[in-house]
Motif scaffolding. Structure first.
Motif, mmCIF file in Angstrom:
data_model
loop_
_atom_site.group_PDB
_atom_site.id
_atom_site.type_symbol
_atom_site.label_atom_id
_atom_site.label_comp_id
_atom_site.label_asym_id
_atom_site.label_seq_id
_atom_site.Cartn_x
_atom_site.Cartn_y
_atom_site.Cartn_z
ATOM 1 N N ASN A 186 3.252 -5.364 -10.350
ATOM 2 C CA ASN A 186 2.156 -4.497 -10.747
ATOM 3 C C ASN A 186 2.159 -3.146 -10.591
ATOM 4 N N ILE A 187 2.620 -2.663 -9.097
ATOM 5 C CA ILE A 187 2.607 -1.371 -8.776
ATOM 6 C C ILE A 187 3.617 -0.656 -9.878
ATOM 7 N N LYS A 188 4.563 -1.317 -10.002
ATOM 8 C CA LYS A 188 5.696 -0.430 -10.988
ATOM 9 C C LYS A 188 5.240 -0.512 -12.272
ATOM 10 N N GLN A 189 4.455 -1.207 -12.862
ATOM 11 C CA GLN A 189 3.963 -1.528 -14.150
ATOM 12 C C GLN A 189 2.757 -0.540 -14.463
ATOM 13 N N VAL A 190 1.960 -0.440 -13.542
ATOM 14 C CA VAL A 190 0.597 0.407 -13.605
ATOM 15 C C VAL A 190 0.734 1.862 -13.990
ATOM 16 N N THR A 191 0.079 2.471 -15.197
ATOM 17 C CA THR A 191 0.253 3.792 -15.342
ATOM 18 C C THR A 191 -1.063 4.501 -15.160
ATOM 19 N N LYS A 192 -0.720 5.833 -14.997
ATOM 20 C CA LYS A 192 -1.825 6.855 -14.798
ATOM 21 C C LYS A 192 -2.133 7.632 -16.197
ATOM 22 N N PRO A 193 -3.481 8.093 -16.479
ATOM 23 C CA PRO A 193 -4.541 7.800 -15.610
ATOM 24 C C PRO A 193 -4.776 6.186 -15.471
ATOM 25 N N TYR A 194 -5.334 5.792 -14.318
ATOM 26 C CA TYR A 194 -5.586 4.239 -14.132
ATOM 27 C C TYR A 194 -6.733 3.960 -15.073
ATOM 28 N N LEU B 84 0.907 -1.452 0.023
ATOM 29 C CA LEU B 84 0.141 -0.064 -0.095
ATOM 30 C C LEU B 84 0.994 1.201 -0.036
ATOM 31 N N LYS B 85 1.883 1.164 0.738
ATOM 32 C CA LYS B 85 2.826 2.446 0.673
ATOM 33 C C LYS B 85 3.430 2.665 -0.801
ATOM 34 N N ASP B 86 3.914 1.546 -1.230
ATOM 35 C CA ASP B 86 4.455 1.889 -2.743
ATOM 36 C C ASP B 86 3.143 2.627 -3.734
ATOM 37 N N PHE B 87 1.996 1.835 -3.406
ATOM 38 C CA PHE B 87 0.893 2.312 -4.282
ATOM 39 C C PHE B 87 0.414 3.871 -3.937
ATOM 40 N N ILE B 88 0.621 4.154 -2.667
ATOM 41 C CA ILE B 88 0.160 5.688 -2.434
ATOM 42 C C ILE B 88 1.366 6.595 -2.969
ATOM 43 N N ASP B 89 2.616 6.202 -2.913
ATOM 44 C CA ASP B 89 3.593 6.715 -3.722
ATOM 45 C C ASP B 89 3.172 6.821 -5.020
ATOM 46 N N HIS B 90 2.831 5.946 -5.776
ATOM 47 C CA HIS B 90 2.562 5.898 -6.977
ATOM 48 C C HIS B 90 1.509 6.970 -7.493
ATOM 49 N N LEU B 91 0.219 6.813 -6.642
ATOM 50 C CA LEU B 91 -0.647 7.704 -6.649
ATOM 51 C C LEU B 91 -0.562 9.199 -6.442
ATOM 52 N N LEU C 117 -9.168 1.676 -5.215
ATOM 53 C CA LEU C 117 -8.437 1.639 -6.465
ATOM 54 C C LEU C 117 -7.445 0.720 -6.449
ATOM 55 N N PHE C 118 -6.504 0.507 -5.400
ATOM 56 C CA PHE C 118 -5.660 -0.500 -5.125
ATOM 57 C C PHE C 118 -6.049 -1.964 -5.438
ATOM 58 N N LYS C 119 -7.186 -2.221 -5.046
ATOM 59 C CA LYS C 119 -7.860 -3.534 -5.330
ATOM 60 C C LYS C 119 -8.155 -3.678 -6.694
ATOM 61 N N HIS C 120 -8.513 -2.759 -7.418
ATOM 62 C CA HIS C 120 -8.833 -2.987 -8.847
ATOM 63 C C HIS C 120 -7.617 -3.085 -9.594
ATOM 64 N N GLN C 121 -6.887 -2.017 -9.362
ATOM 65 C CA GLN C 121 -5.293 -2.077 -10.334
ATOM 66 C C GLN C 121 -4.471 -3.005 -9.860
ATOM 67 N N ILE C 122 -4.152 -3.109 -8.613
ATOM 68 C CA ILE C 122 -2.998 -4.045 -8.398
ATOM 69 C C ILE C 122 -3.494 -5.517 -7.908
ATOM 70 N N LEU C 123 -4.543 -5.642 -7.088
ATOM 71 C CA LEU C 123 -4.798 -7.055 -6.812
ATOM 72 C C LEU C 123 -5.630 -7.752 -7.734
ATOM 73 N N GLN C 124 -6.475 -6.995 -8.524
ATOM 74 C CA GLN C 124 -7.741 -7.338 -9.202
ATOM 75 C C GLN C 124 -8.820 -8.507 -8.585
ATOM 76 N N THR C 125 -9.283 -7.746 -7.430
ATOM 77 C CA THR C 125 -10.067 -8.515 -6.683
ATOM 78 C C THR C 125 -11.188 -7.670 -6.096
#
Length: 430
Positions: A419-427, A22-29, A366-374
């Motif tokens: 997944n966090i490294k590869q996901v791009t914005k806008p999500y 979650l820390k890495d995802f918040i940084d990405h966001l 957003l984290f569940k959809h983009q990173i976990l796909q759940t």
């Protein structure tokens, strides 16, 4: 068997090592830098906490299971989790209280629409379906704004009556207001709708609005018609409307025991004739179905929806039926995010806490959809993903987070970090 002996250790272990995801995802966001652009109340002294640390600490308390302000003290002693989020220390519950007491109606009206608009701009999706809903939060003290009103489960108890706008496609909250417990759904409707559609969602395309019968009023419907917004709204069964339904003979069967019909009807004291979709369910086929009995006639239960859509009857009925997911969002907010419990004496302090809580909810969605796909709820996600015993070590002058995880699950965890490294914005949402 011998007695199990007890020993103690000074080793700084956290039960929340998986929160590094979650820390890495918040940084990405990049939401924390954006908070600095808002007019958030500042500390009164140089020794006070940066507001972004307070907000982040509040979010972490919620996500790790806290649902009261007293629970925010739990993480003060988890120095390893603080290291994961690059925090020197976290404040006490009294510090959070003082922070939220600095919010008033002016600051809430300025900060949160901007913050929600920024959040909505972080993802890309087609036409949105917006679900308007409200809920009851029972209060057991004398919190400002708590009042006796509609409260089906705790009749006679004081409550607050939040109003919410959900985005169906992303399972997020677009906007929310806390309101007094004796407030009806249509009170302050214009200001709420203008804030939601003209500010928060101004860069989005809205294809449909759905709402329950608490929002059934001519003023409310006219607002959407002036904006050329499509809507499907559940209808209240006033006496004159019941007689209109009773006179219908042309019903079409969708399936056994489920029929639909339509009529064009102009309620009293209105200038507009609108399209109404009527549904009746045979009680013997749908014994647990909702709906209203008509003049105590026991064979069918009835529901009705007003709409400006021109789609076939069964399609309109099915479109409204999927709105039930908004109720699931409210349940998750109450059970997993503490919507019922984070309360302060001052009304706008409580509202500020609730609206920051809803941002935490959106981050998790957003984290569940983009990173976990759940779509699993946070209570499940905690044990599945976040509750991993971990500790810090230093190796070659570099901090290392050691996560206790069975070997067969390690590739899965590595994949999430990737997944966090590869996901791009806008999500993107399909």
């Amino acid at each position: 068997m011998g007695e199990l002996k007890i020993a103690y250790s000074d080793k700084k272990v956290t039960p929340w090592g998986g929160m590094k995801l979650l820390k890495d995802f918040i940084d990405h966001l990049q939401i924390l830098p954006y908070l600095n652009e808002l007019n958030i109340p500042q500390p009164n002294s140089n020794r006070g906490y940066d507001p972004t640390i307070l907000i982040l600490g509040f979010w972490l308390s919620i996500i790790t299971g806290g649902n009261r302000f007293s629970h925010t003290d739990w993480l003060r002693y988890d120095t390893t989790l603080q290291s994961i989020f690059e925090l020197d220390k976290l404040p006490s519950s009294s510090t959070y209280n003082r922070f939220f007491y600095k919010f008033d109606i002016e600051k809430n009206s300025q900060i949160f629409p901007q913050l929600q608009q920024w959040f909505m701009d972080q993802f890309k999706v087609g036409k949105l379906t917006i679900d308007l809903d409200s809920t009851v939060i029972t209060r057991y003290g004398n919190q400002e704004g708590s009042a006796i009103g509609y409260n089906p489960k705790k009749k006679g108890r004081k409550s607050h009556h939040p109003l919410m706008a959900f985005v169906d496609q992303t399972k997020m909250v677009a906007n929310a207001w806390l309101r007094a417990g004796n407030t009806s759904d249509t009170n302050n409707y214009k200001a709420f709708l203008e804030e939601t559609f003209d500010v928060v969602l101004k860069n989005k395309s809205v294809g449909l609005v759905r709402a329950d019968s608490g929002f059934y009023s001519d003023k409310f419907l006219s607002w959407f018609e002036k904006r050329d917004l499509n809507y499907v709204i559940a209808v209240k069964f006033y006496e004159n409307f019941k007689y209109e339904i009773g006179s219908i003979e042309d019903w079409s069967s969708i399936t056994k025991g489920l029929d639909v019909a339509e009529l064009y009807f102009k309620p009293n004291n209105t200038n507009n004739t609108r399209r109404y979709i009527l549904v009746r369910k045979k009680v013997e086929n749908y014994p647990n179905s909702g709906g209203k009995l008509l003049f105590d006639e026991p064979t069918y239960r009835y529901s009705a929806y007003v709409t400006n859509l021109t789609l076939p009857l069964d399609q309109v009925y099915n479109i409204y039926n999927t709105r039930a997911d908004a109720e699931n969002r409210i349940k998750e907010l109450k059970y997993d995010f503490g919507l019922d419990n984070f309360a302060l004496d001052k009304f706008y302090a409580t509202e500020a806490a609730h609206r920051f809580m809803l941002v935490a909810y959106n981050i998790m969605a957003l984290f569940k959809h983009q990173i976990l796909q759940t779509n699993m709820q946070l209570s499940t996600l905690r044990s599945y993903c976040f509750a991993l015993g971990s500790w810090m070590t230093n190796h070659a002058n570099e901090k290392v987070l050691n996560i206790s995880l069975p070997r067969k699950r390690r590739p899965w965890m590595d994949g999430l970090f990737e997944n966090i490294k590869q996901v791009t914005k806008p999500y993107k949402y399909k």
